[in-house]
Design an enzyme around this catalytic site. Structure first.
Site, PDB file in Angstrom:
ATOM      1  N   TYR A   9       1.994   4.155   1.207  1.00 21.55           N
ATOM      2  CA  TYR A   9       1.777   5.602   1.125  1.00 21.55           C
ATOM      3  C   TYR A   9       0.526   5.942   0.316  1.00 21.55           C
ATOM      4  O   TYR A   9       0.476   6.965  -0.362  1.00 21.55           O
ATOM      5  CB  TYR A   9       2.996   6.316   0.533  1.00 21.55           C
ATOM      6  CG  TYR A   9       4.330   5.876   1.090  1.00 21.55           C
ATOM      7  CD1 TYR A   9       4.484   5.578   2.441  1.00 21.55           C
ATOM      8  CD2 TYR A   9       5.445   5.763   0.267  1.00 21.55           C
ATOM      9  CE1 TYR A   9       5.709   5.176   2.950  1.00 21.55           C
ATOM     10  CE2 TYR A   9       6.674   5.353   0.770  1.00 21.55           C
ATOM     11  CZ  TYR A   9       6.798   5.060   2.120  1.00 21.55           C
ATOM     12  OH  TYR A   9       8.014   4.655   2.623  1.00 21.55           O
ATOM     13  N   HIS A  10      -0.492   5.099   0.416  1.00 26.47           N
ATOM     14  CA  HIS A  10      -1.729   5.283  -0.349  1.00 26.47           C
ATOM     15  C   HIS A  10      -2.881   5.675   0.573  1.00 26.47           C
ATOM     16  O   HIS A  10      -3.982   5.130   0.492  1.00 26.47           O
ATOM     17  CB  HIS A  10      -2.087   4.002  -1.115  1.00 26.47           C
ATOM     18  CG  HIS A  10      -1.059   3.573  -2.097  1.00 26.47           C
ATOM     19  ND1 HIS A  10      -1.028   2.302  -2.664  1.00 26.47           N
ATOM     20  CD2 HIS A  10       0.000   4.247  -2.636  1.00 26.47           C
ATOM     21  CE1 HIS A  10       0.001   2.220  -3.491  1.00 26.47           C
ATOM     22  NE2 HIS A  10       0.632   3.375  -3.491  1.00 26.47           N
ATOM     23  N   LEU A  11      -2.665   6.627   1.447  1.00 26.88           N
ATOM     24  CA  LEU A  11      -3.665   7.000   2.445  1.00 26.88           C
ATOM     25  C   LEU A  11      -4.854   7.714   1.794  1.00 26.88           C
ATOM     26  O   LEU A  11      -4.679   8.550   0.904  1.00 26.88           O
ATOM     27  CB  LEU A  11      -3.046   7.911   3.510  1.00 26.88           C
ATOM     28  CG  LEU A  11      -2.228   7.218   4.609  1.00 26.88           C
ATOM     29  CD1 LEU A  11      -0.988   6.557   4.055  1.00 26.88           C
ATOM     30  CD2 LEU A  11      -1.859   8.213   5.694  1.00 26.88           C
TER      31      LEU A  11
END
Length: 541
Positions: A472-474
């Site tokens: 979830y590190h976009l």
């Protein structure tokens, strides 16, 4: 269509950067600021109990339920990539880890042509964020609005894991956000007195008492409005009444909607690759091919072990044990309800020849079914996972229609590059070695995932393809860079190239993915971005 009064600044998105911008721009009372948030207010109690992330991250009311497009490298799966959709954005649903990254990350940003983004230039903004007692006061902040705490709950399996890492040559590092990152130890968290410290709690709550800040929740920005090349306002949809409203801005529009929704909004507004916009009949305001490109993320793989001779979080989260943990939390005593999902960090190198770590590992005395966050296993378990710090694979975010309610295509292209596959397999092997350490042997029973039948590099890569997930590190979809970079979207003042009175200030502007969870870096971008907006010398056009 209705119209509301003018504002000086309109900020789109109340997440890690947007909430900080709202606080800073409204602080001295000179400017009227409007903050648009597509989600509801953060009133749900699970948004404030750290362990509540399990209930919130896949709740469509509080998180955008985006999924990646199918990819042959990951078995054509649609991988969940939820993003925050409430006050505080993803800081209200994330894993609570505070991780700045490596000094070299930001020096590299500057070397790419982004003046003022080297480590020494961004360090004051990291320090400005933090309210922390421990660490070198030259490197760590003491007076910031965001409490950054150390873990107050210990477990013998965690201590054994750290000891085992030290036995294998990985030194204990008491402050990975200090002088250097490499080593093993406990994560620092955005938790204070047992409560999640989102940017909504730390920054917005004080600001919301100001008469010059207008907060509009359940308000989805559908277009940035332009007069020629000058941004003049925002059109938004009230998600409760379905009414369309236009706001105007005397000074600037600031897009802080995150690495998916920021390029989506720009493209809906006619700012993006001409070929894409022409294909869905959106009038071109400005042909900017980099909008939506350069998408990066950390693709993580976890190894799960069955535990013996100890009680893990799997059992403590059920029945009478859970009742005791709730009682401890209510009395502000150490409790599993006040934990981040990952407790121990490992920053290490996949090969000895490297100058700095290229792997990040996480460990917790708990396990989730098939390695996914959201549902605990029904047996005592522990998990060690790794991802590659700086993957080479990159992808894109593309809208598919002019409908602002339609989800875009999100394609990170996980594992597209062979180097990423090789490094991830080395990370899996490192996780196995750590779980097989002498110190951890009293607790390690058997390997549940991937299992003893996965031994070759091909076997482990096949497991990674099938069970790897997003961290979830976009980021990176409105990349910062000089005008000579044809794929850059914003300059080093975060102004959109070729347009006036429009900035992007969020994780989208990262020119390269940092060696870290991206939340702390995004908050730094919010703090620095606020200063850039308020600088009297800043001139547009």
């Amino acid at each position: 269509m209705t119209r509301q009064a003018d504002f000086d600044y309109i900020i789109i998105g109340s997440g890690a950067a947007g909430a900080i911008l709202a606080h800073r721009l409204s602080a001295d009372g000179r400017f009227n600021v409007c903050l648009l948030e597509a989600g509801p207010k953060d009133h749900h109690p699970f948004l404030h109990v750290p362990a509540g992330f399990i209930k919130m991250i896949f709740n469509p009311r509080f998180a955008w339920q985006f999924k990646t497009a199918p990819n042959a490298q990951t078995c054509e799966r649609e991988i969940p990539i939820p993003q925050g959709r409430t006050l505080g954005g993803s800081t209200s649903i994330n894993g609570l880890v505070f991780n700045r990254g490596q000094q070299a990350d930001y020096d590299h940003w500057a070397n790419l042509g982004n003046s003022g983004w080297d480590y020494q230039s961004v360090l004051p903004y990291f320090r400005k964020i933090e309210h922390r007692k421990e660490g070198d006061e030259q490197l760590r902040g003491r007076d910031g609005l965001l409490p950054v705490s150390d873990i107050d709950w210990t477990h013998p399996i965690c201590e054994a894991f750290i000891e085992g890492a030290e036995q294998q040559g990985i030194p204990r590092n008491p402050d990975y956000n200090g002088a250097y990152q490499q080593g093993v130890g406990y994560f620092q968290r955005t938790i204070h007195h047992g409560l999640r410290m989102s940017t909504a709690r730390a920054y917005l709550r004080p600001a919301m008492r100001r008469p010059n800040l207008t907060l509009l929740c359940n308000s989805l920005a559908t277009r940035v409005l332009f007069d020629g090349k000058r941004a003049t306002g925002v059109e938004y949809l009230d998600l409760k009444t379905r009414a369309l409203t236009r706001l105007t801005a005397r000074r600037e529009i600031i897009v802080s909607a995150g690495a998916v929704n920021t390029p989506k909004l720009l493209q809906l507004s006619g700012v993006g690759p001409r070929e894409l916009l022409d294909s869905i009949n959106i009038p071109i305001v400005h042909d900017l091919p980099g909008v939506g490109a350069n998408l990066k993320d950390h693709y993580s793989v976890r190894i799960v072990g069955r535990v013996r001779n100890s009680t893990t979080l799997n059992e403590q989260a059920r029945g009478l044990r859970l009742v005791r943990q709730i009682a401890n939390w209510l009395c502000r005593r150490p409790s599993i309800l006040a934990l981040s999902p990952s407790l121990v960090h490992i920053f290490w190198k996949s090969t000895e020849e490297l100058e700095r770590p290229d792997l990040q590992g996480v460990f917790t005395p708990a396990s989730y079914r098939q390695g996914y966050v959201g549902m605990l296993d029904d047996y005592p378990g522990m998990t060690c996972g790794f991802w590659q710090h700086r993957p080479r694979s990159s992808g894109h975010v593309h809208i598919t229609s002019a409908d602002p309610l339609a989800a875009p295509i999100v394609q990170p292209n996980y594992l597209k590059e062979s180097e990423d596959r090789e490094v991830l397999v080395k990370g899996i092997r490192l996780a196995r070695r750590l779980l097989a350490s002498k110190a951890l042997s009293p607790y390690m029973d058997t390997e549940a995932l991937p299992g003893a039948d996965h031994q070759s590099d091909e076997d482990l890569l096949a497991y990674a393809r099938r069970y790897g997930v997003s961290s979830y590190h976009l980021n990176g979809t409105a990349r910062m860079g000089p005008a000579s970079d044809s794929m850059a979207v914003v300059d080093d003042q975060l102004r959109v190239h070729g347009l006036e009175n429009l900035r992007v200030i969020d994780s989208s502007i990262m020119p390269e993915i940092p060696s870290a969870n991206i939340c702390a870096a995004t908050m730094m971008i919010g703090e620095k971005g606020a200063d850039l907006v308020l600088q009297p010398s800043t001139v547009h056009g």
